[in-house]
Design an enzyme around this catalytic site. Structure first.
Site, mmCIF file in Angstrom:
data_model
loop_
_atom_site.group_PDB
_atom_site.id
_atom_site.type_symbol
_atom_site.label_atom_id
_atom_site.label_comp_id
_atom_site.label_asym_id
_atom_site.label_seq_id
_atom_site.Cartn_x
_atom_site.Cartn_y
_atom_site.Cartn_z
ATOM 1 C CG HIS A 59 72.625 -78.066 68.470
ATOM 2 N ND1 HIS A 59 72.009 -76.981 67.884
ATOM 3 C CD2 HIS A 59 72.741 -77.758 69.762
ATOM 4 C CE1 HIS A 59 71.768 -76.070 68.789
ATOM 5 N NE2 HIS A 59 72.212 -76.504 69.936
ATOM 6 C CG ASP A 62 72.368 -77.810 64.152
ATOM 7 O OD1 ASP A 62 71.273 -77.931 63.584
ATOM 8 O OD2 ASP A 62 72.617 -76.928 64.982
ATOM 9 C CD GLU A 189 73.212 -71.659 76.573
ATOM 10 O OE1 GLU A 189 73.902 -72.616 76.177
ATOM 11 O OE2 GLU A 189 72.897 -70.697 75.861
ATOM 12 C CD GLU A 227 73.529 -67.192 74.217
ATOM 13 O OE1 GLU A 227 73.701 -68.391 73.943
ATOM 14 O OE2 GLU A 227 72.714 -66.454 73.631
ATOM 15 C CG ASP A 266 68.667 -65.236 71.803
ATOM 16 O OD1 ASP A 266 69.651 -64.507 72.033
ATOM 17 O OD2 ASP A 266 68.735 -66.476 71.747
ATOM 18 C CG ASP A 268 71.943 -65.610 69.456
ATOM 19 O OD1 ASP A 268 72.418 -65.434 70.594
ATOM 20 O OD2 ASP A 268 71.240 -66.594 69.156
ATOM 21 C CG ASP A 300 75.135 -69.838 71.196
ATOM 22 O OD1 ASP A 300 74.914 -69.921 69.967
ATOM 23 O OD2 ASP A 300 74.368 -70.298 72.050
HETATM 24 C C1 GLT Z 1 70.196 -72.645 70.858
HETATM 25 C C2 GLT Z 1 70.314 -71.580 71.914
HETATM 26 C C3 GLT Z 1 71.674 -71.476 72.457
HETATM 27 C C4 GLT Z 1 72.150 -72.724 73.121
HETATM 28 C C5 GLT Z 1 72.268 -73.873 72.206
HETATM 29 C C6 GLT Z 1 72.778 -75.090 72.940
HETATM 30 S S1 GLT Z 1 70.835 -74.155 71.366
HETATM 31 O O1 GLT Z 1 70.835 -72.264 69.689
HETATM 32 O O2 GLT Z 1 69.912 -70.319 71.381
HETATM 33 O O3 GLT Z 1 71.801 -70.398 73.339
HETATM 34 O O4 GLT Z 1 73.423 -72.483 73.618
HETATM 35 O O5 GLT Z 1 71.875 -76.084 73.116
HETATM 36 MN MN MN Z 2 73.947 -70.344 74.041
#
Ligand code: GLT
Ligand code: MN
Length: 402
Positions: A59, A62, A189, A227, A266, A268, A300
């Site tokens: 990014h 970042d 995305e 994603e 989300d 993650d 990610d």
């Molecule tokens: C952010 C988001 C991700 C994306 C990133 C790319 S930014 O962290 O949650 O899923 O891939 O811009």
């Molecule tokens: Mn992502």
């Protein structure tokens, strides 16, 4: 730190990448403070190099290359040189680069979709600046994750205008890429919600719809990076189908991977982590192996907030690599099972059951369709979709019993 299995990692590590923001992540969430110490982008890049991960994604914000934060060309140039040196020294290449269009208070009512033309203008400027940096750093993709482009109050922005503005922004990027003779391409995305109540580019279908709004000559410069599990599972959608649709459309740019409980925020989680659906994860990798076996799998996601030790990030990287290795091995061995091959044989070819291919020979296909007699009772008597048998085989295999 456990000893992660190199026999599982080694076959797949060459096609992996990590988002730098995921390594910088300190474990804070909307309710709690960080649990992990800060590291620099250079530390993260070095760690990936040490483990042998070939790619990283950046990014602008970042890595200190955000022109909204540092409106000083000289300072940005100096920082760019530092990042380039760190990449060179670590032997890590940039997979994708992205202008952060969701963090600054200015974009609170959208970036490229904002009603205020000044905000749209600044956002597009940032995008063009990012394209130059990305190309210079050798990035393969510039990703548009338009997380701030959405709504809570739909009266504010006309939705037709929002989609047209997104298409205009992407078209501006592709025109710039063509004009400069750049190698980079654009990926969209999707995500259904969070941080906005509803995000405009909500699903892979929305992303494909936006590509369709572009001038035809520009469409080959744009792909989609879903994603999975996270962004599709947040809306209860099927990630395997997302890969299938993108493969059929020739639009799969690369994958973002991670773990997620369906229908939650989300999360993650690491790939296969937490309450991630193992079967869905298996199917995603199966789809990848069938249609894009060499695609880049970019993790990610981030370590659980509980992981605060010095080696949390290294364990996180190795753990994701091993988890991908596990599923790739599982999906490969599944496809090699004689019983699976037999049950799946029928579904292999496009236009199966006919000698002609509807895509290349529609006339021949239609003739074959109407040739000969058929009878519903005979068909019904011999229908064998094999769903139960295949499901059993998937379960036995996934759980290590076949
Ligand atoms: C952010 C988001 C991700 C994306 C990133 C790319 S930014 O962290 O949650 O899923 O891939 O811009
Ligand atoms: Mn992502």
């Amino acid at each position: 730190m456990p000893t992660y299995r190199t026999d599982l990692i080694q076959p797949i590590v060459g096609q992996t990448s990590f988002g730098i923001w995921d390594l910088l992540n300190k474990g804070s969430d909307p309710f709690g403070a960080p649990t992990r110490a800060a590291i620099t982008a250079e530390d993260g890049i070095r760690l990936l190099g040490k483990i042998g991960v070939p790619f990283v994604s950046l990014h602008d914000l970042d890595v200190g290359l955000d022109p909204w934060v540092t409106p000083n060309a000289k300072a940005l140039d100096a920082r760019k040189a530092e990042i380039a040196a760190s990449l060179r020294e670590s032997g890590v290449q940039v997979w994708m680069y992205t202008p952060c269009l969701f963090h600054h208070p200015l974009v609170r009512a959208g970036s490229v979709t904002a009603n205020d033309a000044r905000v749209r203008r600044m956002s597009l400027q940032k995008m063009i600046f990012a394209l130059d940096v990305a190309e210079e750093l050798g990035a393969r993709w510039l990703t548009f994750w338009l997380g701030r482009d959405g709504a809570e109050v739909d009266a504010l922005i006309d939705a037709k205008a929002a989609y047209a503005r997104i298409a205009d922004a992407v078209a501006m990027a592709t025109a710039y890429i063509r004009g400069k003779g750049y190698q980079i391409r654009i990926s969209l995305e999707p995500k259904p919600n969070e941080p906005r109540g509803d995000i405009y580019v909500a699903t892979v279908g929305h992303a494909l719809g936006i590509i369709n709004l572009l001038p035809e000559a520009d469409r080959n410069l744009v792909g989609v990076n879903p994603e999975l599990l996270q962004h599709e599972a947040m809306a209860g959608l099927n990630g395997y189908h997302a890969i299938g649709l993108l493969a059929a459309a020739g639009k799969l740019a690369f994958l973002h991977l991670g773990g997620q409980t369906p229908l939650r925020y989300d999360q993650d989680h690491p790939f296969l982590g937490g309450n991630s659906d193992l079967k869905q994860s298996f199917y995603i990798i199966l789809g990848m192996l069938r249609h894009a076996p060499k695609t880049i799998c970019e993790f990610d996601c981030h370590p659980f907030r509980t992981e605060a030790g010095d080696d949390a990030r290294e364990a996180f990287i190795r753990g994701n690599l091993e988890a991908l290795g596990i599923m790739v091995a599982k999906a490969k061995s599944f496809l090699a099972l004689p019983e699976a091959r037999e049950l799946l044989a029928e579904t292999d070819a496009r236009g199966f059951g006919f000698t002609a291919d509807p895509a290349t020979d529609p006339d021949g296909f239609r003739q074959a369709l109407f040739a000969g007699e058929w009878n519903a009772d005979t068909v019904a008597a011999s229908l064998s979709p094999n769903a139960q048998a295949l499901d059993r085989l998937v379960n036995l295999h996934l759980l290590g019993m076949a």
